[in-house]
Scaffold this active site. Sequence first.
Site, PDB file in Angstrom:
ATOM      1  CE1 TYR A   1      10.779   2.520  11.812  1.00  0.00           C
ATOM      2  CE2 TYR A   1       9.273   3.473  10.204  1.00  0.00           C
ATOM      3  CZ  TYR A   1       9.695   3.344  11.510  1.00  0.00           C
ATOM      4  OH  TYR A   1       9.057   4.025  12.513  1.00  0.00           O
TER       5      TYR A   1
ATOM      6  CB  THR B   1      15.213   0.802   0.344  1.00  0.00           C
ATOM      7  OG1 THR B   1      14.238  -0.229   0.464  1.00  0.00           O
ATOM      8  CG2 THR B   1      15.034   1.517  -0.990  1.00  0.00           C
TER       9      THR B   1
ATOM     10  CB  THR C   1      -0.210   2.421   1.889  1.00  0.00           C
ATOM     11  OG1 THR C   1      -0.154   3.846   2.085  1.00  0.00           O
ATOM     12  CG2 THR C   1      -0.549   2.188   0.431  1.00  0.00           C
TER      13      THR C   1
ATOM     14  CE1 TYR D   1       3.914   2.438  -1.533  1.00  0.00           C
ATOM     15  CE2 TYR D   1       2.606   4.205  -0.587  1.00  0.00           C
ATOM     16  CZ  TYR D   1       3.284   3.018  -0.441  1.00  0.00           C
ATOM     17  OH  TYR D   1       3.316   2.395   0.784  1.00  0.00           O
TER      18      TYR D   1
ATOM     19  CE  LYS E   1       2.937  -1.174  -0.802  1.00  0.00           C
ATOM     20  NZ  LYS E   1       3.431  -2.254   0.053  1.00  0.00           N
TER      21      LYS E   1
ATOM     22  CG  PHE F   1      -3.665   5.983   8.420  1.00  0.00           C
ATOM     23  CD1 PHE F   1      -4.187   4.713   8.144  1.00  0.00           C
ATOM     24  CD2 PHE F   1      -4.374   7.077   7.975  1.00  0.00           C
ATOM     25  CE1 PHE F   1      -5.381   4.547   7.450  1.00  0.00           C
ATOM     26  CE2 PHE F   1      -5.579   6.933   7.293  1.00  0.00           C
ATOM     27  CZ  PHE F   1      -6.087   5.667   7.028  1.00  0.00           C
TER      28      PHE F   1
ATOM     29  CG  LEU G   1       6.811  16.078   9.710  1.00  0.00           C
ATOM     30  CD1 LEU G   1       7.363  17.289   8.973  1.00  0.00           C
ATOM     31  CD2 LEU G   1       5.369  16.341  10.163  1.00  0.00           C
TER      32      LEU G   1
ATOM     33  NE  ARG H   1       5.064  15.537   0.429  1.00  0.00           N
ATOM     34  CZ  ARG H   1       5.422  14.679   1.385  1.00  0.00           C
ATOM     35  NH1 ARG H   1       6.697  14.523   1.685  1.00  0.00           N
ATOM     36  NH2 ARG H   1       4.523  14.008   2.071  1.00  0.00           N
TER      37      ARG H   1
ATOM     38  N   GLY I   1       0.079  16.493  -4.238  1.00  0.00           N
ATOM     39  CA  GLY I   1      -0.568  15.220  -3.900  1.00  0.00           C
ATOM     40  C   GLY I   1      -0.809  14.994  -2.421  1.00  0.00           C
TER      41      GLY I   1
HETATM   42  N1  UFG Z   1       5.972  17.365   5.515  1.00  0.00           N
HETATM   43  C1  UFG Z   1       6.472  18.637   5.681  1.00  0.00           C
HETATM   44  N2  UFG Z   1       7.820  18.803   5.548  1.00  0.00           N
HETATM   45  C2  UFG Z   1       8.676  17.775   5.282  1.00  0.00           C
HETATM   46  C3  UFG Z   1       8.144  16.487   5.114  1.00  0.00           C
HETATM   47  C4  UFG Z   1       6.771  16.300   5.240  1.00  0.00           C
HETATM   48  O1  UFG Z   1       5.751  19.595   5.916  1.00  0.00           O
HETATM   49  O2  UFG Z   1       9.884  18.015   5.171  1.00  0.00           O
HETATM   50  C5  UFG Z   1       4.523  17.156   5.668  1.00  0.00           C
HETATM   51  C6  UFG Z   1       3.865  16.544   4.462  1.00  0.00           C
HETATM   52  O3  UFG Z   1       3.523  17.541   3.538  1.00  0.00           O
HETATM   53  C7  UFG Z   1       2.680  15.845   5.097  1.00  0.00           C
HETATM   54  C8  UFG Z   1       3.168  15.456   6.484  1.00  0.00           C
HETATM   55  O4  UFG Z   1       4.330  16.262   6.720  1.00  0.00           O
HETATM   56  O5  UFG Z   1       1.633  16.747   5.240  1.00  0.00           O
HETATM   57  C9  UFG Z   1       3.576  14.016   6.592  1.00  0.00           C
HETATM   58  O6  UFG Z   1       4.428  13.715   5.501  1.00  0.00           O
HETATM   59  P1  UFG Z   1       5.218  12.329   5.371  1.00  0.00           P
HETATM   60  O7  UFG Z   1       6.008  12.408   4.111  1.00  0.00           O
HETATM   61  O8  UFG Z   1       5.924  12.035   6.631  1.00  0.00           O
HETATM   62  O9  UFG Z   1       4.062  11.258   5.247  1.00  0.00           O
HETATM   63  P2  UFG Z   1       2.839  11.196   4.195  1.00  0.00           P
HETATM   64  O10 UFG Z   1       1.617  11.511   4.981  1.00  0.00           O
HETATM   65  O11 UFG Z   1       3.078  11.951   2.964  1.00  0.00           O
HETATM   66  O12 UFG Z   1       2.961   9.688   3.758  1.00  0.00           O
HETATM   67  C10 UFG Z   1       2.536   8.601   4.517  1.00  0.00           C
HETATM   68  C11 UFG Z   1       3.356   7.386   4.177  1.00  0.00           C
HETATM   69  C12 UFG Z   1       3.189   7.013   2.732  1.00  0.00           C
HETATM   70  C13 UFG Z   1       1.731   6.849   2.435  1.00  0.00           C
HETATM   71  C14 UFG Z   1       0.976   8.082   2.846  1.00  0.00           C
HETATM   72  C15 UFG Z   1      -0.498   7.893   2.696  1.00  0.00           C
HETATM   73  O13 UFG Z   1       4.706   7.635   4.453  1.00  0.00           O
HETATM   74  O14 UFG Z   1       3.838   5.798   2.462  1.00  0.00           O
HETATM   75  O15 UFG Z   1       1.202   8.380   4.206  1.00  0.00           O
HETATM   76  O16 UFG Z   1      -1.001   8.969   1.993  1.00  0.00           O
HETATM   77  F1  UFG Z   1       1.567   6.656   1.120  1.00  0.00           F
END
Ligand code: UFG
Length: 320
Positions: free
Chosen positions: A11, A35, A115, A139, A143, A167, A186, A277, A279
């Site tokens: 991506y 991937t 990251t 992860y 990094k 971010f 998300l 979720r 972490g």
């Molecule tokens: N979320 C939901 N429902 C979903 C998916 C996500 O509520 O179905 C929430 C998550 O709990 C989080 C937010 O939406 O609070 C964003 O989640 P993402 O999975 O889209 O992204 P993250 O913030 O977890 O992860 C991103 C990057 C990672 C990186 C991280 C840094 O994708 O690679 O930020 O902490 F490691």
Amino acid sequence: MKVLVTGGAGYVGSVCAAHLIEAGHEVTVLDDLSTGHRDAVPDGAAFVEGRVQDVAAKVLAGAGYEAVLHFAASSLVGESVHVPEKYWDNNVGGAIALLAAMREAGVGRLVFSSTAATYGEPESSPIVEDAPARPTNPYGASKLAVDHMITSEATAHGLAAVSLRYFNVAGAYGRYGERHTTETHLIPLVLQAAAGRRDSVSIFGDDYPTPDGTCVRDYIHVADLAEAHLLALTGAQPGRHLVCNLGNGAGFSVKEVIETVRRVTGREFTAVTAPRRAGDPAVLVASSERARRELGWTPTRTDLDRIVADAWAFAQNGTA
Ligand code: UFG
């Protein structure tokens, strides 16, 4: 410049490779397609299929490359908790092999895809680059280890390097966008619900210490991110390892993202509250002052509606 882009079929890598080509650089994509997608390699880029560990030395040797953009990595936070060895092998092992190959071939310029996960649970917001780096999953730890390796490589061997700490990357650029087989992010998941391709979207926790109880993130358009890579490529200085956050400095909650998707798509869908979720920090918002100051970076697609609209166009039509 003649540039090797590892992970350029993924991506972020494909969007950056496309920007490099548009800026007149000569690009080779190296990707094992674990991937990534072969058809995401931009027109005009040469393509080598393989793992960094196996082929980087051969690709770089005597070929006149001036720089590497290193995206190839495993990047699922949850998976990294259950299969950490994969993250140490692919992410750290890949970087060790790549740095050795660059040293051997005399390639002195590197931009690394780092990251926000290197910071872990932040003590204050927005997060600056000098904040404590205490990753909460393998992860982020892998990094961060690579960031440390690059710092020592710059000091010892004069590498010109920039690490960009992303971010929450979202949106799409032309025919390049998010197409993960295992989708955990998300915005694409909410868009699937809007398109009727999934029954509902889950809100992971609504009891966080945030204004509406859901997690707050800093969403950045993938094309703004790509522009920062081009600036980092030309701005990197020998013997220096610059680390910069990339975000917009504005946070949006999960509920705000869902409302934005409803508004932008005009579609109705169900959102259900689910357990937290593991972490997930409550708030992750970047200070990108350093990227603005040191790289001269100015993001122009900061509006969440715009980010979602581009992701929606890509999800619907394969182009934004
Ligand atoms: N979320 C939901 N429902 C979903 C998916 C996500 O509520 O179905 C929430 C998550 O709990 C989080 C937010 O939406 O609070 C964003 O989640 P993402 O999975 O889209 O992204 P993250 O913030 O977890 O992860 C991103 C990057 C990672 C990186 C991280 C840094 O994708 O690679 O930020 O902490 F490691």
